[in-house]
Design an enzyme around this catalytic site. Structure first.
Site, PDB file in Angstrom:
ATOM      1  N   ASP A  35       0.500  -1.381   0.398  1.00 57.45           N
ATOM      2  CA  ASP A  35       0.076  -0.198   0.181  1.00 57.45           C
ATOM      3  C   ASP A  35       0.898   0.919  -0.219  1.00 57.45           C
ATOM      4  O   ASP A  35       1.277   1.974   1.231  1.00 57.45           O
ATOM      5  CB  ASP A  35      -1.079   0.123   1.120  1.00 57.45           C
ATOM      6  CG  ASP A  35      -2.568   0.853   1.346  1.00 57.45           C
ATOM      7  OD1 ASP A  35      -1.886   2.129   0.567  1.00 57.45           O
ATOM      8  OD2 ASP A  35      -3.415   1.061   2.353  1.00 57.45           O
ATOM      9  N   LYS A  37      -6.483   9.719  -1.981  1.00 53.07           N
ATOM     10  CA  LYS A  37      -6.186  10.531  -1.431  1.00 53.07           C
ATOM     11  C   LYS A  37      -4.612  11.517  -1.901  1.00 53.07           C
ATOM     12  O   LYS A  37      -5.702  12.786  -2.467  1.00 53.07           O
ATOM     13  CB  LYS A  37      -5.013   9.665  -0.476  1.00 53.07           C
ATOM     14  CG  LYS A  37      -5.831   8.157   0.476  1.00 53.07           C
ATOM     15  CD  LYS A  37      -6.782   9.064   1.251  1.00 53.07           C
ATOM     16  CE  LYS A  37      -8.053   8.738   2.010  1.00 53.07           C
ATOM     17  NZ  LYS A  37      -8.196   6.775   1.844  1.00 53.07           N
TER      18      LYS A  37
END
Length: 387
Positions: free
Chosen positions: A161, A186
């Site tokens: 990730d 994000k």
């Protein structure tokens, strides 16, 4: 072209139905996309495809496959491995709370073994389909040696990730990761107005992901693809500017007696975590400029209390063992002026212990102490140290 077009169509004319049938059969067999005209929005979209191509180039992979959210992307990866009869996952804490919950709850029929990085090789079994890490981790910003982890995985695919670091600071595929996951909501989007997820990977795995996406319907909307592609154009500038501000805030927080510990990764970035002596809930509620909210990576700064929100779904004992304590706060630094952000943090920290000695923009130098466990000269151990 100066600006890429936005294609919002859900379906497209199919004048040659025999040809379309052959194309659909080919896709069902191997997930490959040809150069022919689009057929249906769930199979693919030209705007989304442009974003996928750009993201793959940034991460240095053959392909990328976009989804409606980061969790949809992770779910698709797990379904690919489960479909191959490989239900076991080896993972290192901390992960994003919902990622942790998805693995732990076994909702997809998976089984997870949580380990320290040094225990990965021993935890791998014949039915292990995936190893998953997050570095820097949410929320403690602990880092792992990605090359060492990739070596320990052997032939098992490593998923990293990379949401916090972005390809501006780190490209996990260069260290041996087969799969690179982003919550594109994000930093890639960067403005708090779009949801999306994406997996950068080799073309063979991308074909399997496309088949899952078609079957489950977790597609990225074309407008979201357009916004994410636009976000990529300013990603390096945003990340570097916010990182410079974050580094200055880290210096000031580390010198503030109201703060007991500051976590900041070696590779830098715009995420900061810190533990305080006082009431963390008062801090999240006490600012005026910094928004108390989940998510991160936006142009505006956000602060949240992980034990209450982002990691609430993780069992309390597991949460604390991973370093997500009740006094920990996570700050996503945006593009506001550093002095304005510091004034807001100073106000939010309030009259806690040692407030009379709180630092300002011209404060004494930060006292010497490691910014996080990973900066203390000891190997990072995310399972014990704490996304």
């Amino acid at each position: 072209m100066h600006a890429p077009p936005l294609d919002l169509s859900t379906t497209y004319p199919s004048h040659d139905t025999r040809g379309e049938a052959a194309r659909i059969d080919a896709f069902a067999a191997d997930g490959a996309l040809d150069d022919g005209p689009p057929v249906y929005g769930r199979l693919g979209n030209p705007t989304v495809a442009r974003f996928e191509t750009a993201l793959a180039r940034l991460e240095g992979t053959d392909s990328a496959v976009a989804f409606a959210s980061g969790m949809a992307a992770l779910t698709a990866v797990l379904l690919v491995r489960l479909g191959a009869g490989l239900r076991h996952v080896v993972a290192v804490r901390p992960l994003y709370g919902c990622s942790d919950h998805l693995l732990t709850a076994g909702a997809l029929g998976s089984e997870v073994t949580w380990v320290d990085p040094a225990g990965i090789a021993d935890a791998v079994r014949p039915d292990t389909g995936l190893v998953m890490v997050e570095s820097p981790a949410n929320p403690t910003l602990a880092e792992v040696d990605l090359a060492a982890v990739a070596h320990a995985c052997g032939s098992v695919p490593l998923l990293v990730d990379n949401t916090f670091a972005t390809p501006v600071l780190q490209r996990p595929a260069e260290s041996g990761a087969r799969l690179v996951l982003h919550s594109a909501t994000k930093y890639i989007g960067g403005h708090g107005d779009v949801l999306g997820g994406v997996v950068a990977c080799d073309e063979a795995f991308a074909r399997e992901l496309r088949k899952v996406r078609f079957a489950t319907g977790g597609v990225l909307h074309p407008l979201a693809g357009y916004l994410l592609l636009r976000g990529l154009s300013t990603l390096p500038v945003r990340v570097r500017a916010a990182s410079a501000t974050a580094a200055e805030l880290v210096r000031r927080l580390a010198a503030d007696p109201r703060v007991t510990r500051v976590h900041y990764p070696r590779i830098g970035g715009a995420m900061v975590a810190f533990e305080i002596a006082g009431d963390p809930h008062a801090v999240t509620a006490g600012g005026e400029l910094i928004t108390p909210a989940v998510s991160l990576g936006s142009v505006d700064s956000l602060i949240q209390h992980p034990a209450s929100i982002s990691h609430r779904v993780v069992a309390a004992d597991d949460r604390r063992a991973a370093g997500v304590g009740d006094k920990l706060l996570r700050l996503s630094v945006g593009l506001e002026d550093v002095e304005d952000l510091w004034a807001d943090l100073d106000r939010a920290l309030g009259a806690g212990p040692g407030a009379a000695h709180a630092v300002s923009g011209t404060a004494r130098p930060a006292r010497t102490r490691p910014r996080s466990r990973t900066d203390a000269g000891t190997p990072p151990v995310p399972h014990r140290a704490g996304r």
